[in-house]
Design an enzyme around this catalytic site. Structure first.
Site, PDB file in Angstrom:
ATOM      1  N   ARG A   1       0.374  12.304  -8.548  1.00 39.55           N
ATOM      2  CA  ARG A   1       0.888  10.952  -8.273  1.00 39.55           C
ATOM      3  C   ARG A   1       2.337  10.832  -8.738  1.00 39.55           C
ATOM      4  NH1 ARG A   1      -3.504   7.588  -6.884  1.00 39.55           N
ATOM      5  NH2 ARG A   1      -5.461   8.011  -7.948  1.00 39.55           N
TER       6      ARG A   1
ATOM      7  N   PHE B   1      -3.192  15.962   4.828  1.00 40.04           N
ATOM      8  CA  PHE B   1      -3.360  15.473   3.463  1.00 40.04           C
ATOM      9  C   PHE B   1      -2.047  15.571   2.700  1.00 40.04           C
ATOM     10  CE2 PHE B   1      -4.663  15.613  -0.957  1.00 40.04           C
ATOM     11  CZ  PHE B   1      -5.540  14.553  -1.000  1.00 40.04           C
TER      12      PHE B   1
ATOM     13  N   GLU C   1       0.843  -1.209   0.000  1.00 43.46           N
ATOM     14  CA  GLU C   1       0.000   0.000   0.000  1.00 43.46           C
ATOM     15  C   GLU C   1       0.867   1.244   0.000  1.00 43.46           C
ATOM     16  OE1 GLU C   1      -2.734   1.226  -0.460  1.00 43.46           O
ATOM     17  OE2 GLU C   1      -4.438   0.159   0.412  1.00 43.46           O
ATOM     18  N   ASP C   2       0.302   2.337  -0.498  1.00 42.99           N
ATOM     19  CA  ASP C   2       0.999   3.615  -0.382  1.00 42.99           C
ATOM     20  C   ASP C   2       0.736   4.243   0.983  1.00 42.99           C
ATOM     21  OD1 ASP C   2      -1.656   3.880  -1.102  1.00 42.99           O
ATOM     22  OD2 ASP C   2      -1.351   5.631  -2.370  1.00 42.99           O
TER      23      ASP C   2
ATOM     24  N   ASP D   1      -4.712   5.125   6.123  1.00 45.86           N
ATOM     25  CA  ASP D   1      -5.303   6.316   6.724  1.00 45.86           C
ATOM     26  C   ASP D   1      -6.183   5.853   7.887  1.00 45.86           C
ATOM     27  OD1 ASP D   1      -6.675   8.841   6.967  1.00 45.86           O
ATOM     28  OD2 ASP D   1      -6.048   9.290   4.930  1.00 45.86           O
TER      29      ASP D   1
HETATM   30  C1  PRP Z   1      -5.991   5.269  -0.609  1.00 45.95           C
HETATM   31  C2  PRP Z   1      -4.855   4.321  -0.278  1.00 45.95           C
HETATM   32  C3  PRP Z   1      -5.532   3.208   0.454  1.00 45.95           C
HETATM   33  C4  PRP Z   1      -6.702   3.903   1.120  1.00 45.95           C
HETATM   34  C5  PRP Z   1      -6.372   4.137   2.551  1.00 45.95           C
HETATM   35  O1  PRP Z   1      -6.577   4.867  -1.800  1.00 45.95           O
HETATM   36  O2  PRP Z   1      -4.179   3.860  -1.418  1.00 45.95           O
HETATM   37  O3  PRP Z   1      -5.962   2.184  -0.406  1.00 45.95           O
HETATM   38  O4  PRP Z   1      -6.887   5.167   0.480  1.00 45.95           O
HETATM   39  O5  PRP Z   1      -7.441   4.742   3.206  1.00 45.95           O
HETATM   40  P1  PRP Z   1      -8.083   4.102   4.527  1.00 45.95           P
HETATM   41  O6  PRP Z   1      -6.972   3.610   5.383  1.00 45.95           O
HETATM   42  O7  PRP Z   1      -8.793   5.294   5.159  1.00 45.95           O
HETATM   43  O8  PRP Z   1      -9.042   3.050   4.137  1.00 45.95           O
HETATM   44  P2  PRP Z   1      -7.674   5.742  -2.562  1.00 45.95           P
HETATM   45  O9  PRP Z   1      -9.032   5.292  -2.168  1.00 45.95           O
HETATM   46  O10 PRP Z   1      -7.363   7.214  -2.373  1.00 45.95           O
HETATM   47  O11 PRP Z   1      -7.455   5.305  -4.060  1.00 45.95           O
HETATM   48  P3  PRP Z   1      -6.165   5.518  -5.018  1.00 45.95           P
HETATM   49  O12 PRP Z   1      -5.068   4.650  -4.477  1.00 45.95           O
HETATM   50  O13 PRP Z   1      -6.646   5.090  -6.361  1.00 45.95           O
HETATM   51  O14 PRP Z   1      -5.794   6.993  -4.958  1.00 45.95           O
END
Ligand code: PRP
Length: 179
Positions: free
Chosen positions: A164, A151, A98-99, A102
């Site tokens: 990105r 953010f 994961e990146d 949150d």
């Molecule tokens: C981001 C990130 C995780 C998720 C984390 O993805 O890559 O998958 O949010 O959030 P959480 O811990 O609150 O569940 P996002 O939905 O922004 O999609 P993306 O990677 O396509 O930008």
């Protein structure tokens, strides 16, 4: 893009050094195994590209795309699969890449889902984690950096699908939100 950042949190060099450290741990921990790295689109693309190239182990890579249902707030915890894995993971050692974590709700759902498919092990590697934003406790084996609850964009993370491709991670200047 640099002018759109308010503050650089992590430079490209800091990120690469940390990813190399995480890769060394992964190489050691999975030495006798055949791990399948599962990236969560889209944000994890950049982390996956660099993390896998720091590894010495030969690994397989697969991808999932998920989206939260309903209200538009992404952290509802109710997740829909937009793109599933291409292969069966029964008996596999799965490492989710994961990146950012949150609230942890996406990951929590994903871990339950992957374990229910009969994976031998399911672990997590994330570049970033926001401990103070956590709504659920998720066991994460490899964490790049714990950051404040603000953010951030860059290195795979977007604002309205942009930024990105920034090499650093930083906070956005306010003119980006208002323009
Ligand atoms: C981001 C990130 C995780 C998720 C984390 O993805 O890559 O998958 O949010 O959030 P959480 O811990 O609150 O569940 P996002 O939905 O922004 O999609 P993306 O990677 O396509 O930008």
């Amino acid at each position: 893009m640099g002018k759109d950042l308010e503050r650089v949190l992590l430079t490209e060099a800091q990120i690469q050094i940390r990813l190399a450290e995480l890769a060394a741990s992964i190489d050691q921990d999975y030495a006798e195994r055949d791990p399948l790295l599962v990236g969560v689109l889209k944000g994890a693309v950049v982390v996956m590209a660099d993390l896998t190239r720091h590894l010495h182990l030969p690994v397989e890579v697969d991808w999932m795309a998920v989206s939260s249902y309903g209200s538009g707030t992404k952290s509802s915890g109710v997740v829909r699969i937009l793109k599933d894995l291409d292969r069966d993971i029964t008996g596999r050692d799965v490492l989710v890449v994961e990146d950012i974590i949150d609230s942890g709700l996406t990951l929590s759902w994903l871990l339950t889902n992957l374990r229910s498919r009969g994976a031998a092990t399911v672990e997590v590697c994330t570049l970033l984690r926001k401990p103070t934003a956590a709504k659920v406790d998720v066991d994460v084996r490899y964490v790049g950096f714990d950051i404040e609850n603000e953010f951030v964009v860059g290195y795979g993370l977007d604002y309205a699908e942009r930024f990105r491709n920034l090499r650093d991670v930083g906070t956005l200047a306010s003119h980006v939100y208002t323009s």
